[in-house]
Design a protein around this motif. Structure first.
Motif, short mmCIF file in Angstrom:
data_model
loop_
_atom_site.label_atom_id
_atom_site.label_comp_id
_atom_site.label_asym_id
_atom_site.label_seq_id
_atom_site.Cartn_x
_atom_site.Cartn_y
_atom_site.Cartn_z
N GLN A 156 0.83 -1.22 0.00
CA GLN A 156 0.00 0.00 0.00
C GLN A 156 0.86 1.26 0.00
OE1 GLN A 156 -2.44 -0.81 3.42
NE2 GLN A 156 -3.82 -2.15 2.24
N LYS A 157 1.92 1.22 0.80
CA LYS A 157 2.82 2.37 0.87
C LYS A 157 3.43 2.65 -0.51
CE LYS A 157 4.75 2.14 5.28
NZ LYS A 157 5.83 1.45 5.94
N LYS A 158 3.90 1.57 -1.12
CA LYS A 158 4.57 1.72 -2.42
C LYS A 158 3.59 2.28 -3.46
CE LYS A 158 8.75 -0.25 -2.03
NZ LYS A 158 9.17 -1.54 -1.51
N ILE A 159 2.34 1.76 -3.43
CA ILE A 159 1.35 2.20 -4.42
C ILE A 159 1.05 3.69 -4.22
CG2 ILE A 159 -1.03 1.90 -5.27
CD1 ILE A 159 -0.71 -1.10 -4.34
N LYS A 160 0.87 4.07 -2.94
CA LYS A 160 0.55 5.48 -2.65
C LYS A 160 1.69 6.40 -3.06
CE LYS A 160 -2.86 4.75 0.87
NZ LYS A 160 -2.82 4.20 2.22
N ALA A 161 2.92 5.89 -2.95
CA ALA A 161 4.07 6.72 -3.33
C ALA A 161 4.28 6.74 -4.85
CB ALA A 161 5.32 6.20 -2.63
N GLY A 162 3.39 6.05 -5.59
CA GLY A 162 3.50 6.07 -7.05
C GLY A 162 4.54 5.10 -7.59
N GLY A 163 4.85 4.05 -6.81
CA GLY A 163 5.92 3.15 -7.24
C GLY A 163 5.46 1.78 -7.70
N MET A 164 4.20 1.67 -8.15
CA MET A 164 3.77 0.33 -8.62
C MET A 164 3.11 0.46 -9.99
SD MET A 164 3.03 -2.97 -6.68
CE MET A 164 3.09 -2.49 -5.08
N TYR A 165 3.43 -0.48 -10.86
CA TYR A 165 2.98 -0.40 -12.26
C TYR A 165 2.43 -1.73 -12.73
CZ TYR A 165 6.35 3.48 -12.11
OH TYR A 165 7.07 4.59 -11.78
N ILE A 166 1.38 -1.66 -13.55
CA ILE A 166 0.92 -2.86 -14.27
C ILE A 166 1.22 -2.59 -15.73
CG2 ILE A 166 -1.14 -4.14 -15.04
CD1 ILE A 166 -0.70 -4.91 -12.25
N ASN A 167 1.92 -3.51 -16.35
CA ASN A 167 2.35 -3.34 -17.75
C ASN A 167 2.98 -1.97 -17.99
OD1 ASN A 167 1.28 -5.87 -18.11
ND2 ASN A 167 -0.66 -5.13 -18.96
N ASN A 168 3.82 -1.59 -17.06
CA ASN A 168 4.55 -0.32 -17.13
C ASN A 168 3.67 0.93 -17.05
OD1 ASN A 168 7.09 -1.46 -17.13
ND2 ASN A 168 7.14 -1.70 -19.36
N VAL A 169 2.41 0.76 -16.62
CA VAL A 169 1.54 1.92 -16.41
C VAL A 169 1.28 2.05 -14.91
CG1 VAL A 169 -0.72 2.94 -16.88
CG2 VAL A 169 0.42 1.55 -18.64
N ARG A 170 1.55 3.24 -14.35
CA ARG A 170 1.43 3.43 -12.90
C ARG A 170 -0.01 3.23 -12.40
NH1 ARG A 170 4.02 8.65 -11.54
NH2 ARG A 170 5.89 7.42 -11.27
N VAL A 171 -0.14 2.56 -11.24
CA VAL A 171 -1.46 2.36 -10.63
C VAL A 171 -1.42 3.06 -9.27
CG1 VAL A 171 -3.06 0.64 -9.73
CG2 VAL A 171 -1.70 0.12 -11.77
N ILE A 172 -2.46 3.86 -8.95
CA ILE A 172 -2.36 4.59 -7.68
C ILE A 172 -3.37 4.14 -6.64
CG2 ILE A 172 -1.14 6.73 -8.31
CD1 ILE A 172 -3.99 7.81 -9.01
N ASP A 173 -4.26 3.21 -7.03
CA ASP A 173 -5.27 2.74 -6.09
C ASP A 173 -4.88 1.35 -5.56
OD1 ASP A 173 -7.47 1.86 -4.78
OD2 ASP A 173 -8.79 1.77 -6.57
N PRO A 174 -4.65 1.22 -4.25
CA PRO A 174 -4.23 -0.07 -3.70
C PRO A 174 -5.29 -1.16 -3.90
CG PRO A 174 -4.18 1.65 -2.00
CD PRO A 174 -4.74 2.28 -3.23
N ARG A 175 -6.55 -0.75 -4.09
CA ARG A 175 -7.62 -1.75 -4.27
C ARG A 175 -7.82 -2.09 -5.75
NH1 ARG A 175 -7.60 -4.71 -1.05
NH2 ARG A 175 -9.60 -5.55 -1.70
N TYR A 176 -6.98 -1.54 -6.59
CA TYR A 176 -7.12 -1.78 -8.03
C TYR A 176 -7.11 -3.27 -8.33
CZ TYR A 176 -6.26 -1.79 -13.03
OH TYR A 176 -6.36 -2.03 -14.38
N LYS A 177 -8.04 -3.70 -9.19
CA LYS A 177 -8.06 -5.12 -9.56
C LYS A 177 -7.69 -5.28 -11.03
CE LYS A 177 -11.46 -6.88 -6.25
NZ LYS A 177 -11.78 -5.75 -5.43
N VAL A 178 -6.88 -6.30 -11.29
CA VAL A 178 -6.50 -6.58 -12.68
C VAL A 178 -7.76 -6.92 -13.47
CG1 VAL A 178 -5.30 -8.29 -14.12
CG2 VAL A 178 -4.18 -7.36 -12.08
N THR A 179 -7.90 -6.34 -14.65
CA THR A 179 -9.10 -6.61 -15.45
C THR A 179 -8.70 -7.21 -16.79
OG1 THR A 179 -9.06 -4.50 -16.58
CG2 THR A 179 -10.27 -4.56 -14.49
N GLU A 180 -9.71 -7.60 -17.52
CA GLU A 180 -9.58 -8.14 -18.88
C GLU A 180 -8.52 -7.39 -19.70
OE1 GLU A 180 -12.30 -10.34 -20.30
OE2 GLU A 180 -10.76 -10.59 -21.85
N ALA A 181 -8.58 -6.06 -19.64
CA ALA A 181 -7.71 -5.23 -20.50
C ALA A 181 -6.24 -5.32 -20.11
CB ALA A 181 -8.18 -3.78 -20.42
#
Ligand SMILES: N[C@@H](Cc1ccc(O)cc1)C(=O)O
Length: 468
Positions: free
Chosen positions: A420-445
């Protein structure tokens, strides 16, 4: 009676001038000349060796099964064997099933811990398979670099074959009788250990006799005239030459062909470290122990001061090609042209052309490149054996948990709160696109070809999530 003859039997040390730049070589030049120019020769037991390699001969190199894979340190001696192999000489790679259970004291300051029989068996099988693969990939690589095939198949032997049935009396009668204790004591590997408080066990002291007998055995039954090894093997190699000469003098053997030794330099990097370690760990040739990507990256990180030398030692490019690479490298050092060439050539040598493809795909994923040009299969192939980066879960499970949980499941973070800390600090990416919501769920796309998505933490910690 023996001591007067001993000086005649002792091989002459020849120090070679290793000038890499002046001579040009072609694919069919003498193997010793070529290897010397490439910096692959430290010492020869006699200069005559060059004459004997003009016509086909047999050469061996041994390796003890201390792990289930060979590592980059072994690549230097394997290159030596490959140079002989591609010029039509018979090469013999010996796996020390017997010697591995004793432990070579050469280059070690303390006794080895013996390996259990089970571990030895697994290690022997792993190394045997790997040597076959090295020659298979190496020959293909050599063909693509202008060496025509020779049709000589390398032999892979295990010294357990001739030692397992030898009893103690036979050993003392057939081996020990032909060795002099004073010569054995004078070996560097023994001398340095005798001076320590721990001393040296009789077992490790005897090691040189096993390797000496191997050389005699291969000389007698496989026509092997040369042994090659790292420079720490000088004492064991010369022990073998002495054994061959003494057995011949005692009428034990009708062989009259002279035996020779070649040592290869132990490689140090320009900063003085042992070559072949990455952050203190060995770089293995087995891709499930060191991924092809990490293997490739190891060479990409070569210092400018070492890259020319490594191109000579670890590739079959000729001097002209190497000179040209170095020239374009020096014009734009930041592009790392020479390192990239080195990484591609060594990866092709060890892991084949498919390996180079995998390393390139992995680099594209891991260096934030455009993933849309890759298929899910290509990505998964590139990471197939990289268990530290690839995590597999059921798709429904992945899609139902938040990114903080997913990152922890994939071992990208230690805990949910860290994620959660890492996500809030802007340090987490899915397919090289930054994700800022810790509750984000991987989707079809997010799925690349419905199979895989790439999770990145920070700048360079990558994890692949595969849906199964
Ligand atoms: N002693 C060698 C391995 C070896 C074993 C048996 C031999 O016959 C030759 C070499 C090493 O430790 O690297």
């Amino acid at each position: 009676m023996f001591s007067s003859r001993l000086s005649l039997l002792r091989p002459t040390v020849l120090l070679l001038n290793r000038s890499l730049t002046t001579l040009k070589y072609s694919t069919n030049s003498n193997v010793i000349t070529d290897m010397t120019q490439r910096g692959l020769v430290a010492n020869l037991t006699s200069p005559e060796i060059s004459q004997h390699t003009e016509t086909s001969t047999a050469i061996y190199c041994g390796v003890d099964p201390t792990a289930k894979s060979l590592h980059l340190g072994n690549l230097v001696t394997l290159m030596g064997l490959l140079h002989f192999q591609i010029r039509g000489h018979q090469t013999i790679a010996l796996v020390g099933g017997a010697t591995g259970s004793i432990g070579d004291p050469s280059g070690r300051s303390s006794e080895r811990i013996p390996l259990s029989e089970d571990i030895l068996r697994v290690n022997v099988a792993g190394i045997e398979e790997q040597i076959h693969r090295f020659f298979s990939n190496g020959n293909k690589y050599a063909n693509r670099r202008g060496f025509s095939g020779t049709g000589v198949t390398p032999k892979v032997l295990n010294n357990y074959e001739w030692f397992s049935s030898m009893n103690a009396l036979e050993f003392l009668g057939n081996v020990g009788r032909y060795a002099r204790v004073n010569t054995m004591l004078a070996k560097e590997s023994v001398k340095s250990r005798i001076e320590t408080t721990q001393g040296i066990s009789f077992t490790e002291f005897s090691y040189q006799l096993l390797q000496a007998y191997d050389f005699w055995y291969l000389h007698k039954y496989h026509g092997c005239r040369i042994q090659i090894g790292g420079s720490d093997q000088w004492g064991n190699i010369t022990a073998g030459i002495d054994m061959i000469n003494r057995k011949k003098d005692q009428g034990e053997s009708e062989e009259i062909e002279k035996a020779y030794g070649i040592t290869i330099p132990l490689l140090l990097t320009s900063s003085g470290d042992k070559f072949g370690k990455s952050a203190g760990n060995a770089v293995w040739l087995n891709e499930s122990m060191t991924s092809i990507f990490d293997f490739y990256q190891f060479f990409m990180k070569t210092a400018d001061a070492d890259v020319g030398k490594y191109l000579s030692m670890f590739t079959l490019l000729n001097q002209q090609e190497i000179d040209d690479i170095i020239k374009s490298h020096q014009a734009n050092p930041e592009k790392r042209i020479a390192q990239e060439k080195l990484a591609m050539e060594t990866t092709e040598l060890v892991h084949g052309r498919e390996g180079v493809q995998k390393a390139k795909t992995a680099s594209q994923v891991l260096f934030g490149g455009d993933l849309s040009t890759l298929t899910g299969r290509e990505i998964l192939d590139a990471f197939k054996d990289d268990s530290s980066r690839l995590a597999k879960f059921e798709r429904s499970k992945i899609e139902s948990c938040g990114l903080d949980v997913l990152a922890t499941l994939a071992n990208a973070t230690q805990s949910k709160s860290e994620a959660q800390k890492k996500i809030k600090a802007g340090g987490m990416y899915i397919n090289n696109v930054r994700v800022i919501d810790p509750r984000y769920k991987v989707t079809e796309a997010d799925w690349i070809d419905n199979e895989v998505c790439v999770l990145r933490v920070g700048k360079s910690s990558y994890h692949l999530i595969q849906a199964v």
